[in-house]
Design an enzyme around this catalytic site. Structure first.
Site, short mmCIF file in Angstrom:
data_model
loop_
_atom_site.label_atom_id
_atom_site.label_comp_id
_atom_site.label_asym_id
_atom_site.label_seq_id
_atom_site.Cartn_x
_atom_site.Cartn_y
_atom_site.Cartn_z
N ASP A 16 39.72 -9.24 -28.54
CA ASP A 16 40.63 -9.00 -27.42
C ASP A 16 42.02 -9.54 -27.70
O ASP A 16 43.02 -8.82 -27.56
CB ASP A 16 40.08 -9.64 -26.14
N ARG A 97 38.04 -24.32 -19.46
CA ARG A 97 39.23 -23.54 -19.07
C ARG A 97 40.39 -24.38 -18.54
O ARG A 97 41.54 -24.12 -18.88
CB ARG A 97 38.83 -22.46 -18.07
N ASP A 126 36.86 -16.05 -15.97
CA ASP A 126 37.93 -16.78 -16.64
C ASP A 126 39.32 -16.38 -16.18
O ASP A 126 40.24 -17.21 -16.18
CB ASP A 126 37.81 -16.61 -18.16
N SER A 178 28.86 -11.16 -26.95
CA SER A 178 30.05 -11.96 -26.66
C SER A 178 29.63 -13.41 -26.62
O SER A 178 28.78 -13.79 -25.82
CB SER A 178 30.66 -11.54 -25.31
#
Length: 401
Positions: A16, A97, A126, A178
């Protein structure tokens, strides 16, 4: 947006974010600065990441070692609270995060960037976590979220886009899972896991051995806890990061910390993931064992409420909020007595506290014994029961009138 404006991208080197760099440049005509947070992911993910970012079109790439701070200031304080999202998940991805976003913001401000960018999908958690942090720390910076804007809507389209740009990537259509990895845990999503009727296969697990292949003999680990923090393992004093690394290794060898769940994402979609958190699971078990010795019933119930609320606060990305700070302060206050030693037995996926002691223990063998004692008067219970049942007694008498 002007030419040569700076965009700081939270860059992982994956499919990505590799596509995001050229897309940002051609869409906005900006300088893309790659920000890489080293939070304990595989060295394979970090090897050559600077060259990969530059080859994708980034103006520069900056790598920040955040492993120690991540474990000490984020992971250990939350393990202390006992937070488990939906009763199972030790929040390995969610905890990473806020520190990534905070350091990204600090870096962006230091170089005069006006824009922040992340590669989180529009279906996931996220995007919320990153942008909650951005809003709390630098609301004047503009956020770019490509997955909510571009027309690259599949793995196939991303690979085709990079091929046309002559940008190399290790991602393929065959690598369908993933994975998200840091010093605390690794998660696996996608592929056959998207059908909850499919049993997870060996490709869904990265750290831990299959319980069936774990050692036939159990292993015992001694953990010393001070104020809710692990400070030594087998009488060896270690830093928080060293503790996690050591327990991850021994726990993985005994298949500790595997979790296959379907969870409720913030935005309402249910998702399935396989999580591996061996060290965190061992520490969680050790802390709960000491709590059994030192917390009275009211304190334990309060800690349970803190844990339940904190699990949602962290999962939702509400780290930089007064509620998180308040809950953490309450947890720290309770944990002043959370001291002691625990011996844990690791065997084929299970971790059990088999020995525990604390100088602050409220447990008294003298009071608890079934043998004759010199400290407890059984007759005292009669008055207690009479008062404890008084409302029930009055209610029943009213019915008889």
């Amino acid at each position: 947006m002007k030419n040569n404006d700076k965009v700081v991208l939270a860059y992982s080197g994956g499919l990505d974010t590799s596509a995001i760099i050229p897309w940002l440049k051609e869409t906005y005509k900006v300088d893309v600065i790659a920000f890489v947070a080293d939070i304990g992911q595989s060295k394979y993910d970090l090897n050559g990441i600077n060259e990969k970012a530059l080859q994708s079109g980034a103006s520069s790439c900056h790598i920040f070692d955040l492993k120690n701070e991540f474990i000490e200031n984020y992971v250990f304080p939350i393990l202390k609270t006992g937070a488990l999202y939906e009763g199972n998940y030790l929040l390995g991805t969610a905890l990473a995060r806020p520190i990534i976003a905070q350091k990204q913001v600090e870096f962006a401000l230091s170089i005069g960037a006006k824009f922040l960018c992340h590669g989180a999908t529009g279906k996931g958690n996220d995007q919320v976590r990153f942008e909650m942090a951005y809003a709390a720390l630098a609301p004047h910076l503009t956020v770019i979220a490509p997955w909510r804007n571009w027309n690259l809507n599949s793995r196939e389209s991303l690979l085709d886009y990079l091929s046309k740009k002559n940008i190399s990537t290790t991602a393929t259509l065959e690598k369908i899972y993933s994975k998200d990895e840091n010093a605390l845990h690794i998660s696996t999503e996608g592929g056959l896991l998207e059908n909850p009727w499919n049993e997870a296969n060996s490709d869904c697990w990265s750290w831990t051995v299959d319980p069936e292949n774990a050692p036939e003999k159990p292993e015992y680990v001694l953990i010393h806890i001070d104020k809710g923090i692990v400070i030594s393992i087998n009488n060896q004093t270690l830093t928080p990061l060293e503790c996690i690394n050591k327990l991850n290794k021994v726990g993985s060898n005994h298949a500790i910390g595997r979790l296959d769940i379907v969870e409720n994402r913030i935005i309402g979609i249910k998702s399935r993931g396989c999580y591996e958190t061996p060290g965190g699971t061992i520490i969680h078990t050790a802390l709960r064992a000491i709590e059994q010795l030192v917390f009275d019933r009211e304190s334990f119930n309060w800690r349970e409420k803190i844990a339940l609320e904190m699990s949602s606060v962290v999962y939702d990305g509400r780290w930089f909020t007064p509620i998180r700070a308040s809950l953490q302060s309450a947890s720290d206050s309770l944990a002043t007595a959370l001291n002691g030693e625990v011996v844990l037995k690791l065997y084929k996926g299970s971790v059990v506290a088999v020995q525990k002691k604390s100088l602050h223990a409220l447990y008294s063998q003298e009071y608890a014994t079934f043998s004759k004692d010199q400290v407890y008067k059984h007759s005292d219970a009669e008055g207690f029961i009479h008062l404890f049942s008084l409302s029930s007694r009055i209610r029943a008498l009213n019915k008889l009138k």
